[in-house]
Design a protein around this motif. Structure first.
Motif, PDB file in Angstrom:
ATOM      1  N   ALA A 487       0.828  -1.202   0.000  1.00 34.22           N
ATOM      2  CA  ALA A 487       0.000   0.000   0.000  1.00 34.22           C
ATOM      3  C   ALA A 487       0.862   1.251   0.000  1.00 34.22           C
ATOM      4  N   ASN A 488       2.001   1.174   0.653  1.00 31.21           N
ATOM      5  CA  ASN A 488       2.997   2.243   0.667  1.00 31.21           C
ATOM      6  C   ASN A 488       4.357   1.587   0.465  1.00 31.21           C
ATOM      7  N   PRO A 489       5.163   2.031  -0.505  1.00 37.96           N
ATOM      8  CA  PRO A 489       6.443   1.361  -0.745  1.00 37.96           C
ATOM      9  C   PRO A 489       7.353   1.317   0.469  1.00 37.96           C
ATOM     10  N   ARG A 490       7.156   2.201   1.444  1.00 37.56           N
ATOM     11  CA  ARG A 490       8.016   2.219   2.619  1.00 37.56           C
ATOM     12  C   ARG A 490       7.455   1.426   3.788  1.00 37.56           C
ATOM     13  N   ASP A 491       6.336   0.741   3.565  1.00 35.86           N
ATOM     14  CA  ASP A 491       5.699  -0.044   4.622  1.00 35.86           C
ATOM     15  C   ASP A 491       5.488  -1.456   4.102  1.00 35.86           C
ATOM     16  N   ASN A 492       6.128  -2.419   4.743  1.00 35.41           N
ATOM     17  CA  ASN A 492       6.019  -3.814   4.286  1.00 35.41           C
ATOM     18  C   ASN A 492       5.009  -4.615   5.095  1.00 35.41           C
ATOM     19  N   THR A 493       4.100  -3.941   5.788  1.00 39.73           N
ATOM     20  CA  THR A 493       3.090  -4.637   6.595  1.00 39.73           C
ATOM     21  C   THR A 493       1.691  -4.545   6.004  1.00 39.73           C
ATOM     22  N   ARG A 494       1.425  -3.622   5.107  1.00 43.66           N
ATOM     23  CA  ARG A 494       0.104  -3.466   4.503  1.00 43.66           C
ATOM     24  C   ARG A 494       0.222  -3.657   2.992  1.00 43.66           C
ATOM     25  N   HIS A 495      -0.653  -4.528   2.457  1.00 37.95           N
ATOM     26  CA  HIS A 495      -0.586  -4.871   1.041  1.00 37.95           C
ATOM     27  C   HIS A 495      -1.978  -4.842   0.439  1.00 37.95           C
ATOM     28  N   THR A 496      -2.000  -4.691  -0.872  1.00 36.56           N
ATOM     29  CA  THR A 496      -3.255  -4.690  -1.623  1.00 36.56           C
ATOM     30  C   THR A 496      -3.136  -5.641  -2.805  1.00 36.56           C
TER      31      THR A 496
END
Length: 579
Positions: A487-496
């Motif tokens: 969801a945010n390239p800098r966050d590897n915990t939320r995905h879509t």
């Protein structure tokens, strides 16, 4: 008027240039002189150059020297063929270098100053490049940040990333004996045709695939939800069904589709891996180690610049920098992220409501214990047997535990129709090192899906080949591949979930240039190699930095100490929790 007589012409019947040795008269005075052949492509230069020396005998300079230099580049007469007059040096020990001084560079030339600049100044782009390579940002007018100065900004030890050596997947003990060493390019030439397999047992429960995920686009993306489900990845020797089949002498070789796919796609592998092989009598068991490379999914393994882990500090250098904190785009972090995405994508894309849609195989899940409370994931196990015998009299069968993840609604799964395997590709950051030049999925996935698929086939050739081989071994008719992005390239915990691709495994194998016959040839070669060895335990190791696999003989208690330590650690944590 004077008459002209044509001189005699010596024709060469051999079709070459020059006179023929067979047509020369006996009294020819130049008969014993060797002839220097030449071809039509040879350029004839001057045989006398009076510009070499000036009138007083000194070497010419200036224009005459330049002219001589240009003429010296002309191909010499007769250089197109071996010359009988060439000087051959027999003993080079009698020669010595007299003058080994390097010529001093010319000063004041345009090359030293830079074209169009003052003496000693240099261009702004050159100064900016020197500053940017030291890690500092250079700003200027008329250019966006990060592109000013004519060079990109580099990170710490950026030059050393491709030269770092990978660690082996298993610690090689010095007491282990190397029995065989095979280069991977030799395995790519093997080939063995096998017949259709025989299914000897089916276990587990399957849910239908939710077709709504086939209609997703980048504008109607769905979040990836973490779900608590249990899915087992038990090794071969610990499988109770395989133990029972081994007692019944069903086959001579036993493995799982996860282990077998790595072996069949070994020529494409880059990262290290290891397979534990146990020979008991005339039986072979291909096992994996707990916590080894078979429990995770690789990311961009076949890219030109794959993701790298931080370099460990040099123990011999006390001034070396401390180890870096693992980045979310490091190889290990991306592997754990891809494993998490694959599991949850398979859990989310099946319809568990209503439960009546579930289809039970012949027997329940063999790994699910009575003490388990969490729900089982949709998974079916099919134990299948292939005949690897070369002749009719040879008895060489392999039993493989294969897995399927769902079934397509409206299909008869009892006959094997409609079985589906589900996998997921993940996008982390297109601008991060190791992205492999992948395009932005949110911009290209709907309009240029072919370019996205081609890039993934290049960067993840080994992973996609393994998924395809697993699907073919399981007899699945469909392979669902999801495109999951952060969801945010800098966050590897939320995905879509952006989209899903559906393809037949056999067709995808042809696109990837995956040959099942080559894979079975590799399996048969490794089997023959192990069958020549006495009973015991062995480990097949892929070299971490070379395309080579090695077979080691290890003690029978190898790798058991690690499992005992893990069990003791788990037991101590349980005791602490109860206390």
């Amino acid at each position: 008027m004077a008459t002209f007589f044509l001189p005699p012409i010596q024709d060469n019947p051999e079709g070459g240039w020059g006179p023929s040795s067979s047509n020369l008269p006996e009294n020819f005075k130049f008969k014993d002189i060797p002839y220097a052949p030449y071809s039509k492509s040879d350029k004839l230069g001057r045989f006398a150059d009076w510009n070499d020396l000036s009138s007083d005998g000194r070497q010419a300079t200036g224009a005459s020297a330049n002219a001589r230099t240009n003429r010296s580049r002309t191909q010499a007469f007769g250089s197109g063929a071996p010359s009988a007059f060439a000087f051959q040096v027999e003993d080079e020990s009698s020669f010595s270098l007299v003058d080994n001084k390097t010529s001093a560079p010319r000063r004041g030339g345009a090359f030293a100053r830079g074209r169009g600049t003052a003496r000693g100044g240099g261009t702004y782009g050159a100064r900016a490049h020197m500053r940017s390579t030291r890690g500092g940002a250079v700003s200027g007018r008329g250019a966006p940040q990060g592109q000013r100065g004519g060079a990109r900004r580099g990170g710490w030890r950026d030059w050393d990333k491709n030269n770092r050596t990978r660690e082996s997947s298993v610690a090689i003990d010095p007491s282990w004996q190397v029995l065989e060493e095979v280069e991977l390019h030799r395995l790519a030439k093997l080939r063995l045709e096998v017949d259709e397999p025989e299914t000897v047992g089916t276990y587990g429960r399957l849910y239908p695939y939710n077709k709504a995920y086939d209609r997703l686009t980048t504008k109607s993306e769905r979040p990836l939800l973490p779900l608590d489900r249990i899915k087992y990845n038990t090794t071969t020797s610990d499988d109770p069904v395989i133990q029972q089949l081994a007692v019944q002498e069903t086959a001579q070789i036993y493995a799982t589709d996860v282990i077998l796919s790595v072996l069949m796609c070994a020529p494409r592998s880059v990262y290290p891996w290891d397979i534990v092989i146990v020979r008991e009598g005339n039986k072979l068991f291909f096992d994996k180690r707990d916590g080894g490379p078979f429990d995770t999914v690789t990311v961009n393994e076949n890219a030109a610049d794959p993701p790298q882990d931080p370099a460990p500090p040099n123990p011999n250098n006390p001034n070396d920098r401390p180890p870096e904190a693992p980045s979310i785009n490091a190889a290990t972090s991306l592997s754990l992220e891809a494993t998490y995405i694959n599991q949850n994508f398979a859990f989310q894309t099946v319809s568990e409501d209503p439960p009546s849609l579930a289809i039970d195989f012949d027997k329940p899940n063999p790994f699910y214990g009575l003490e388990e409370t969490e729900p089982l994931a949709s998974c079916g196990y099919r134990y299948r047997i292939w005949d690897l015998g070369i002749s009719e009299d040879e008895e060489m069968k392999i039993c493989v535990r294969t897995e399927v993840d769902a079934y397509m609604p409206g299909q008869n799964t009892q006959t094997g129709h409609g079985l589906t395997t589900i996998r997921a590709l993940n996008e982390f950051d297109t601008r991060a090192p190791g992205a492999g030049g992948a395009p932005d999925w949110r911009l290209r996935l709907d309009s240029q899906r072919g370019a996205v698929v081609t890039t993934e086939m290049k960067n993840n050739s080994c992973k996609l080949s393994r998924w395809t081989v697993q699907s073919v071994l399981a007899g699945a008719e469909q392979l669902k591949i999801g495109y999951v992005s952060r969801a945010n390239p800098r966050d590897n915990t939320r995905h879509t979930i952006l989209s899903t691709m559906s393809i037949r495994p056999v067709d995808f194998a042809a696109q990837l240039n995956v040959s099942l016959a080559n894979g079975w040839g590799i399996v048969r070669t490794v089997t023959d190699m192990c069958m020549k060895m006495p009973e015991g335990k062995y480990v097949l190791v892929k070299d971490p930095n070379k395309p080579v696999i090695r077979l080691y003989a290890v003690p029978f208690n190898a790798f058991t100490a690690e499992e005992d330590e893990e069990d003791m650690a788990a037991g101590s944590e349980t005791d602490d929790g109860e206390a």
